[in-house]
Scaffold this active site. Structure first.
Site, PDB file in Angstrom:
ATOM      1  N   ILE A 482      -0.715   7.843  11.354  1.00 47.67           N
ATOM      2  CA  ILE A 482      -2.182   7.864  11.410  1.00 47.67           C
ATOM      3  C   ILE A 482      -2.733   6.468  11.676  1.00 47.67           C
ATOM      4  O   ILE A 482      -3.906   6.203  11.425  1.00 47.67           O
ATOM      5  CB  ILE A 482      -2.792   8.457  10.131  1.00 47.67           C
ATOM      6  CG1 ILE A 482      -2.481   7.598   8.898  1.00 47.67           C
ATOM      7  CG2 ILE A 482      -2.299   9.875   9.899  1.00 47.67           C
ATOM      8  CD1 ILE A 482      -3.221   8.042   7.644  1.00 47.67           C
ATOM      9  N   GLY A 483      -1.854   5.586  12.186  1.00 44.43           N
ATOM     10  CA  GLY A 483      -2.305   4.256  12.564  1.00 44.43           C
ATOM     11  C   GLY A 483      -1.605   3.131  11.840  1.00 44.43           C
ATOM     12  O   GLY A 483      -1.825   1.959  12.164  1.00 44.43           O
ATOM     13  N   GLN A 656      -3.318  -3.064   8.102  1.00 47.39           N
ATOM     14  CA  GLN A 656      -3.716  -2.134   7.061  1.00 47.39           C
ATOM     15  C   GLN A 656      -4.637  -2.809   6.038  1.00 47.39           C
ATOM     16  O   GLN A 656      -5.657  -2.251   5.641  1.00 47.39           O
ATOM     17  CB  GLN A 656      -2.475  -1.606   6.349  1.00 47.39           C
ATOM     18  CG  GLN A 656      -1.735  -0.532   7.117  1.00 47.39           C
ATOM     19  CD  GLN A 656      -2.463   0.790   7.043  1.00 47.39           C
ATOM     20  OE1 GLN A 656      -2.458   1.458   6.027  1.00 47.39           O
ATOM     21  NE2 GLN A 656      -3.097   1.180   8.131  1.00 47.39           N
ATOM     22  N   GLU A 722      -4.268   1.488   0.698  1.00 48.59           N
ATOM     23  CA  GLU A 722      -5.535   1.696   0.004  1.00 48.59           C
ATOM     24  C   GLU A 722      -6.003   0.520  -0.845  1.00 48.59           C
ATOM     25  O   GLU A 722      -7.187   0.388  -1.128  1.00 48.59           O
ATOM     26  CB  GLU A 722      -5.427   2.949  -0.876  1.00 48.59           C
ATOM     27  CG  GLU A 722      -5.168   4.206  -0.067  1.00 48.59           C
ATOM     28  CD  GLU A 722      -4.951   5.424  -0.936  1.00 48.59           C
ATOM     29  OE1 GLU A 722      -5.916   6.187  -1.134  1.00 48.59           O
ATOM     30  OE2 GLU A 722      -3.821   5.618  -1.413  1.00 48.59           O
TER      31      GLU A 722
END
Length: 755
Positions: A482-483, A656, A722
């Site tokens: 997803i990247g 990220q 995250e």
């Protein structure tokens, strides 16, 4: 180590690729247009679908006029609750049924005349072209009986009730000591209310599905970040065996949690394909994403802190109210980070939820911690102002040796080192502690910090590794891209473990026919897959050694004595390449699998959870400039320093971490979903009106990390997808407080709140 890229000759030991800034193995495919996404797979006789959305928040459909839509040239069918084939109802959520966790709501679409939110799909138009489908959908005319609806979080939050206990997906409330009494007795205290708005998902690729039935066999191209759970969910809803469904999702244009469940677009594309006997593609418009894909709940939070005169915390109270829908959703675990961040003898944490007649909320990058750290870290900063203490010093003075609530050990915790490195690199010593006195020309300048925190999880993954006699290595697992560079990271790990060139490794992923992977959720995919790749490669090395022919320098050796390098196994007395060994054994390939059992995984998880707390942490440093006349806020500098274990790929890791910080800046300064308090309609369902940061809003983001492996994790790595959004909004708010003297407690920090 810093994010500066490691050159191959700088690598130490037998590691050649882990830690380096390796280019993405799929980079050429993506930049040249060869990569196909869910809405780009061709099929003969392909039809296109479009949704008709309800325009009321709650009620019943009394009539639905489809006549005008049906006569449009090119329309294949119009499906409503009056003629659509029935799906099975959504299963109730249970950890024993992973397909149920992929359920986005309890609504059985097109099997009921009930409307549960403004935007709920009430019809599907199937046509020969997407333009025809969307035009015809605009002609479908439902008539409704409206019922009273609760859609305004601000006015309904007083109806909130304590969240239900026992949900393993959530870290619930906590009580330790007597926080109320300790707060009242504290020499210094702050007691603040905060609010965060609803946020919506805006991945660069809107959700899309291409569905093809062949009898009871379904082939699905879907923009999902959770192949396994969505596959199970579809099997349950459409009454077919799981093995009869194949989901292909090789490339996904961003996820962030919004593509982790089976939303109405996916279900209704499958339903339309079954009803029409055609291959059907349903690609949501941007507005359609807002209508049918959940986002992050709004929240109100209270954070009260008590401390002695030296800044040692004596009490923390952190409570929250969030919302779910009457038809589903999970409470936001807002106080998760507060469980773990500060040494304090008296703690009270609690969550309440209110049910509204809106689309269900869902996972969004760092659920709970993203908005919870805004309130907690803003309150810590405000306590520092009350004490006249440096905010970094206050945090370090309250850094715990063990987990504050549970008393467990941390597997690794290097926040002190992160703050020390960050303060040095950011020039924190140059900060004038007085509010509103630092200037750059006419701009007010402020500097703020906040702590980042995200728990680490590890899930079972099934992997096969195949070694060819030509020395090529194939890793197979139903992982997601997803990247974040999934295939690149796992290829680096496998190349090092087998001692082969990176270009000799191919990773197959994004297909439910491959060995079972794990969703790209919870920052769990890389570490979980790495554990299985490591185990499979260890088995493969042993299997190769067992084939060593008579006369081989490897014969009779123990695997622990050998080193995997230069395309083979080697001992100080000599070695052989994999090609030599397999060829001598008459084998064209050798394949092994690693398939951890769910029982073993659960046993290990329970054991570990009783022993320690695993988490990724970091220190966020932000500098802002504020126009004193207009209230305009510009982020001018940023540094994030993270303790995240081993970094597999320096380039993709930096990407990220920067991406999460950008999301946090958007959360702080511009993003909010606006809901009409009369109708429940989302009023800004587009990128023209929902303001995500653009390149001009973001300075260069400097990233640093400690690169100290966690001894309890595979390769010592933690998830990083995250953590960098956590603490980011608070760092901005704290910098604004320093620049202006004003504490903004309600996000986003817009001009009106500073003037």
């Amino acid at each position: 180590m810093s994010i500066d890229y490691v050159k191959p000759e700088q690598a130490t030991g037998t590691t050649r690729y882990v830690g380096q800034a390796v280019d993405r193995v799929d980079g050429t495919a993506k930049t040249s247009g060869q990569a196909r996404f869910a809405a780009e797979f061709p099929y003969p006789d392909l039809a296109h679908a479009a949704l008709v959305h309800a325009t009321i928040a709650r009620g019943r459909i009394t009539a639905i006029d489809t006549a005008a839509a049906r006569v449009v040239h090119g329309v294949v069918d119009v499906l409503t609750h009056e003629n659509a084939p029935a799906m099975k109802p959504a299963p109730k959520m249970s950890m024993l049924n992973l397909g149920s966790i992929a359920s986005s709501s309890s609504v059985n679409y097109l099997a009921t005349d009930e409307v549960h939110w403004n935007g709920q799909p009430v019809a599907v138009v199937v046509a020969e072209t997407v333009e025809t489908a969307r035009y015809a959908a605009s002609l479908v005319a439902p008539t409704y009986q409206e019922l009273p609806a609760a859609v305004d979080f601000a006015t309904e939050k007083h109806n909130a009730v304590p969240e239900k206990k026992g949900n393993p997906l959530l870290e619930g409330g906590a009580d330790k000591g007597d926080a109320t009494a300790a707060l009242a007795a504290a020499p210094v205290s702050v007691d603040l209310e905060f609010s965060t708005p609803q946020y919506n998902h805006n991945a660069i690729e809107p959700h899309a599905t291409t569905a093809v039935w062949d009898g009871d066999h379904l082939t699905l191209h879907d923009s999902t970040q959770n192949i396994g759970w969505v596959r199970k969910h579809l099997a349950q809803r459409f009454g077919v065996p799981e093995k009869s469904i194949r989901i292909l999702s090789p490339f996904v244009g961003g996820g962030f949690g919004g593509k982790g469940r089976a939303w109405p677009g996916t279900l209704l594309a499958v339903l339309a394909a079954r009803a029409t006997g055609r291959a059907v593609r349903l690609a949501l418009t941007r507005e359609g994403v807002y209508h049918t894909v959940g986002g992050r709940t709004p929240s109100t939070q209270r954070v009260a802190l008590g401390a002695d005169a030296q800044g040692r915390l004596t009490a923390i109270v952190h409570t929250s109210v969030s919302r779910i829908a009457r038809v589903g959703g999970l409470p936001e675990p807002v106080t998760t980070a507060t469980h773990h961040l500060y040494a304090v003898p008296n703690i009270h944490l609690s969550h309440e939820v209110v049910e509204l007649d809106l689309l269900t909320n869902t996972f969004m990058r760092a659920p709970g911690e993203a908005i919870g750290t805004f309130a907690l870290e803003s309150a810590i900063d405000e306590l520092a102002w009350e004490l006249g203490m440096d905010p970094i010093e206050l945090r370090l003075r309250n850094e715990p040796e063990r987990d504050p609530v549970s008393g467990k050990s941390f597997t690794q915790r290097m926040l002190r080192e992160a703050y020390a490195r960050g303060a040095e690199r950011f020039g924190w010593r140059d900060r004038d502690p007085r509010p509103g006195v630092m200037r750059d020309g006419r701009w007010l300048v402020g500097m703020g910090v906040a702590t980042a925190f995200r728990g680490s999880i590890h899930m079972p993954v099934h992997v096969t590794v195949r070694l060819g006699a030509d020395g090529k290595l194939v890793v197979r697992c139903a992982l997601h891209e997803i990247g974040m560079g999934t295939a690149t990271a796992q290829a680096q790990i496998a190349a090092d473990e087998m001692g082969v060139p990176l270009e000799s490794v191919r990773v197959e992923y994004g297909d439910s026919e491959l060995p079972r992977g794990v969703g790209a959720i919870g920052s769990a995919q890389t570490a979980s897959a790495a554990a299985s790749v490591l185990a499979a490669c260890a088995k493969l090395r042993k299997a190769v050694l067992a084939l060593a022919p008579p006369g081989s320098p490897l014969r009779g050796r123990r695997i622990e004595e050998l080193e995997a390098r230069d395309g083979g196994l080697h001992h100080r007395d000599g070695g052989q390449t994999y090609t030599e060994i397999l060829t001598a054994a008459g084998r064209d390939h050798l394949e092994v699998e690693h398939k951890p059992t769910m029982l073993g995984f659960l046993a290990r998880t329970v054991r570990d959870s009783r022993r320690w707390v695993k988490a990724t942490t970091g220190a966020q440093f932000c500098e802002v400039r504020v126009d004193p006349d207009t209230g305009e806020v510009r982020v001018s500098r940023w540094l994030g320093v993270f303790d995240l274990g081993t970094v597999i790929n320096a380039r993709t890791a930096a990407s990220q971490l920067r991406g999460g910080i950008v999301m946090g800046i958007g959360m702080a300064l511009s993003e909010q979903t606006l809901i009409d308090h009369r109708t429940g309609r989302i009023m800004n369902p587009s990128l023209a009106e929902y303001h995500v940061p653009v390149h001009a809003d973001i300075p260069h983001i400097d990233i640093d990390y400690l690169n100290e492996p966690d001894p309890t994790m595979p390769l010592g790595l933690h998830g990083i997808g995250e953590v960098s959004i956590t603490g980011a909004a608070a760092a901005v708010a704290n910098a604004v407080r320093h620049a202006t003297g004003k504490r903004v407690r309600d996000l986003p920090i817009t001009l009106d709140k500073l003037l």
